[in-house]
Scaffold this motif. Structure first.
Motif, PDB file in Angstrom:
ATOM      1  N   PHE A  47      11.818  -2.900 -96.532  1.00  0.00           N
ATOM      2  CA  PHE A  47      12.763  -2.534 -95.473  1.00  0.00           C
ATOM      3  C   PHE A  47      12.101  -1.464 -94.620  1.00  0.00           C
ATOM      4  O   PHE A  47      12.199  -0.279 -94.906  1.00  0.00           O
ATOM      5  CB  PHE A  47      14.065  -1.981 -96.048  1.00  0.00           C
ATOM      6  CG  PHE A  47      14.764  -2.917 -96.992  1.00  0.00           C
ATOM      7  CD1 PHE A  47      14.838  -4.282 -96.738  1.00  0.00           C
ATOM      8  CD2 PHE A  47      15.361  -2.437 -98.146  1.00  0.00           C
ATOM      9  CE1 PHE A  47      15.492  -5.141 -97.607  1.00  0.00           C
ATOM     10  CE2 PHE A  47      16.023  -3.287 -99.019  1.00  0.00           C
ATOM     11  CZ  PHE A  47      16.100  -4.636 -98.753  1.00  0.00           C
ATOM     12  N   THR A  48      11.413  -1.876 -93.579  1.00  0.00           N
ATOM     13  CA  THR A  48      10.674  -0.913 -92.774  1.00  0.00           C
ATOM     14  C   THR A  48      11.503  -0.408 -91.597  1.00  0.00           C
ATOM     15  O   THR A  48      12.472  -1.029 -91.186  1.00  0.00           O
ATOM     16  CB  THR A  48       9.361  -1.513 -92.230  1.00  0.00           C
ATOM     17  OG1 THR A  48       9.676  -2.635 -91.424  1.00  0.00           O
ATOM     18  CG2 THR A  48       8.448  -1.916 -93.355  1.00  0.00           C
ATOM     19  N   ALA A  49      11.076   0.715 -91.073  1.00  0.00           N
ATOM     20  CA  ALA A  49      11.668   1.307 -89.882  1.00  0.00           C
ATOM     21  C   ALA A  49      10.621   1.246 -88.778  1.00  0.00           C
ATOM     22  O   ALA A  49       9.420   1.222 -89.059  1.00  0.00           O
ATOM     23  CB  ALA A  49      12.066   2.760 -90.169  1.00  0.00           C
ATOM     24  N   PRO A  50      11.058   1.225 -87.519  1.00  0.00           N
ATOM     25  CA  PRO A  50      10.093   1.212 -86.421  1.00  0.00           C
ATOM     26  C   PRO A  50       9.104   2.370 -86.547  1.00  0.00           C
ATOM     27  O   PRO A  50       9.479   3.496 -86.858  1.00  0.00           O
ATOM     28  CB  PRO A  50      10.969   1.368 -85.174  1.00  0.00           C
ATOM     29  CG  PRO A  50      12.317   0.867 -85.590  1.00  0.00           C
ATOM     30  CD  PRO A  50      12.439   1.223 -87.049  1.00  0.00           C
ATOM     31  N   GLY A  51       7.833   2.058 -86.336  1.00  0.00           N
ATOM     32  CA  GLY A  51       6.801   3.079 -86.398  1.00  0.00           C
ATOM     33  C   GLY A  51       6.305   3.377 -87.799  1.00  0.00           C
ATOM     34  O   GLY A  51       5.432   4.217 -87.986  1.00  0.00           O
TER      35      GLY A  51
END
Length: 142
Positions: A47-51
């Protein structure tokens, strides 16, 4: 860069590695965290976040990635609440359910739930799947 202990660790169980992992988070020590990893370990963030990268490949990438992330963030981990730790059919794999409780200077406290899947071989992390609530981290303190 400082020299780090590259000696093979005394055999550590997955539960012992988890305790050291959490201590490194509380201390915000990228070096202590990275030293728990095998040289060719992989740390994944499904579950990644932008950047933010979806994975770190290798111990030194873990060290550099956490050093940069923790260095750029004023957030401080205050406590890690263990909800459960599950042994699996594989003695080298455990699953930890937890809530990271943190704060920002002059800001509100916040909680980020997560799930860690730790694979430990010969006392070192070989693979971590870090199901951290990335959106919770991105909006913390807002």
């Amino acid at each position: 860069m400082q020299e780090h202990d590259q000696h093979e660790p005394a055999a550590r169980t997955p539960h012992e590695v988890l305790a050291r992992y959490r201590r490194a988070m509380l201390d915000k020590s990228a070096d202590d965290l990275a030293d728990l990893y095998a040289e060719d370990a992989v740390h994944e963030f499904p579950f990644t976040a932008p950047g933010f990268p979806p994975r770190f490949e290798g111990r030194e990438a873990v060290r550099a990635g956490y050093r940069a992330a923790w260095g750029a963030s004023p957030a401080r981990v205050e406590a890690i609440e263990e909800l459960a730790v599950h042994d699996t059919g594989d003695p080298e794999v455990i699953v930890a359910e937890q809530v990271v409780r943190a704060s920002l200077p002059g800001g509100p406290a916040f909680a980020v739930p997560g799930l860690l899947v730790l694979c430990v071989h010969d006392g070192l992390l070989t693979r971590v799947r870090d199901y951290l609530d990335a959106s919770g981290v991105a909006t913390a303190g807002r």
